[in-house]
Design an enzyme around this catalytic site. Structure first.
Site: not given
Ligand code: NAD
Length: 355
Positions: A188, A244, A142, A248, A220
């Site tokens: 990852k 992020d 980001y 959620d 994943d």
């Protein structure tokens, strides 16, 4: 008697309504814990833009830096969606976190027994879930450079330095020491070089916490495991973009977005806020659930002020209100004895917290 200075940023939409209830509960708990709060309000988001032309006025940063902690509602709304990017409420919030240097975002996801039917997952899968996502907040893709786009290509850079990983890893291990001493680091590393560094550095930091069990998981798989068997997790440590998304996902375990608090810490001053947005669709109707904000105030007491007894009182008061069947409209269909307004829910919790 100890006095704490709290910067209040109410923001837009339901922000003012839910912050008012959190203040009611803070004042109630203060009266029986020999503490006192003085509040200073500051503007951020669309309301700040309307008055000053800037979604994050310098005065807001100054008031925040001059406080013991920041209690934050929510910002944003359609009215400001078409402004240039740097004038939008969300840009103000990103800039605010960066200015304060709050690099660690803590998001607990707890399933209340009383609301077990409110989740979209089966009760036997979620009963007893109590996990904490520790997300790196001011680095990663980001913020990485270079970033940009032209007519045919868009690009962002996922970058972490050793120092950034070290400091967030310490936060996660320290929090795990106060819980059930397990950290699962999410990356990852099978594909991304930046994740390979992340994994190596987290492993190094982990050696300083021999009591904490450290495991690693690809993002994943973590997304899948959170739905399959969320109870396996205690502290989930991860970078900005993965955190992020996963936080959620974790929030949905509990059933309503109106229940979940968060803390953004790591710098001198921390920011405590519900995970939801400004909910313009229900603003001004007195039906917003104030519990996420009230629990954010409890996190503020615990993490910023070290007032653990007061924090415990608030958490118990929330549980009691839910146990006795009080529900705001978002949870009305789940074993409600009485459906109450935002303000009534705040008063019930304040009343229990004061005992
Ligand atoms: P939202 O979280 O505001 O709302 C999503 C849905 O959840 C809506 O139906 C809303 O009514 C409901 N909801 C949210 N909080 C609730 C509560 N306390 N009680 C009951 N119901 C609640 O997300 P959105 O609609 O995508 O975004 C609205 C605005 O909020 C946008 O401008 C967005 O940019 C902004 N936003 C701000 C923050 C923040 O301030 N930290 C975070 C997310 C979104």
């Amino acid at each position: 008697m100890k006095t704490y200075k709290i910067a209040l940023i109410k923001g837009d939409g339901i922000g003012p309504e839910i912050i008012d209830e959190a203040v009611k509960v803070l004042d109630a708990v203060a009266s029986c814990c020999d503490i006192e709060f003085s509040y200073e309000e500051a503007l951020m988001g669309g309301c700040a833009y309307d008055i000053t032309g800037d979604p994050l006025p310098q005065e807001t940063i100054n008031i925040s830096l001059n406080s013991d902690a920041v209690l934050f509602g929510a910002i944003g709304g359609q009215k400001w969606d078409n402004l240039p990017r740097e004038k939008r409420p969300e840009s103000g919030l990103l800039r605010f976190r960066k200015e304060l240097g709050v690099y660690a975002n803590l998001r607990p996801a707890t399933v209340f027994d009383e609301l077990i039917n409110a989740s979209s997952l089966k009760p036997e899968v979620i009963k007893g879930v109590d996990l904490m996502v520790v997300r790196e907040l001011i680095g990663g893709i980001y913020f990485g450079e270079p970033r940009g786009r032209d007519e045919n290509r868009g690009w962002n850079t996922m970058v972490y330095t050793r120092d950034e990983i070290v400091r967030i890893a310490h936060q996660a291990f320290k929090i795990a020491m106060t819980r059930s001493k397990r950290v699962c680091s999410i990356d990852k590393a099978n594909v991304l070089d930046v994740s390979q560094l992340w994994r190596d550095v987290v492993t190094e930091v982990g050696r300083e916490y021999p009591e904490v069990e450290l495991t690693h998981m690809y993002v994943d798989n973590a997304a899948m495991q959170l739905i399959r068997d969320p109870r396996q997790f205690d502290v989930m440590l991860t970078g900005n973009i993965f955190g992020d998304i996963l936080s959620d996902e974790a929030s949905m375990l509990s059933g309503s977005i109106g229940l979940l608090p968060s803390a953004s810490i790591g710098a001198k001053i921390g920011v405590y806020e519900p995970i939801h947005g400004s909910a313009p669709d229900i603003a001004g109707q007195g039906i917003a659930n104030p519990i996420a904000t009230i629990l954010s105030a409890s996190m503020m007491l615990r993490y910023a002020l070290g007032e653990n007894i007061a924090a415990d009182k608030i958490e118990s008061a929330v549980k009691r209100a839910l146990k006795e069947g009080y529900r705001t409209k978002d949870l009305a269909q789940y074993d409600a004895k009485e459906v109450c307004s935002t303000s009534e829910m705040g008063s019930i919790i304040a009343n229990y917290a004061a005992k």
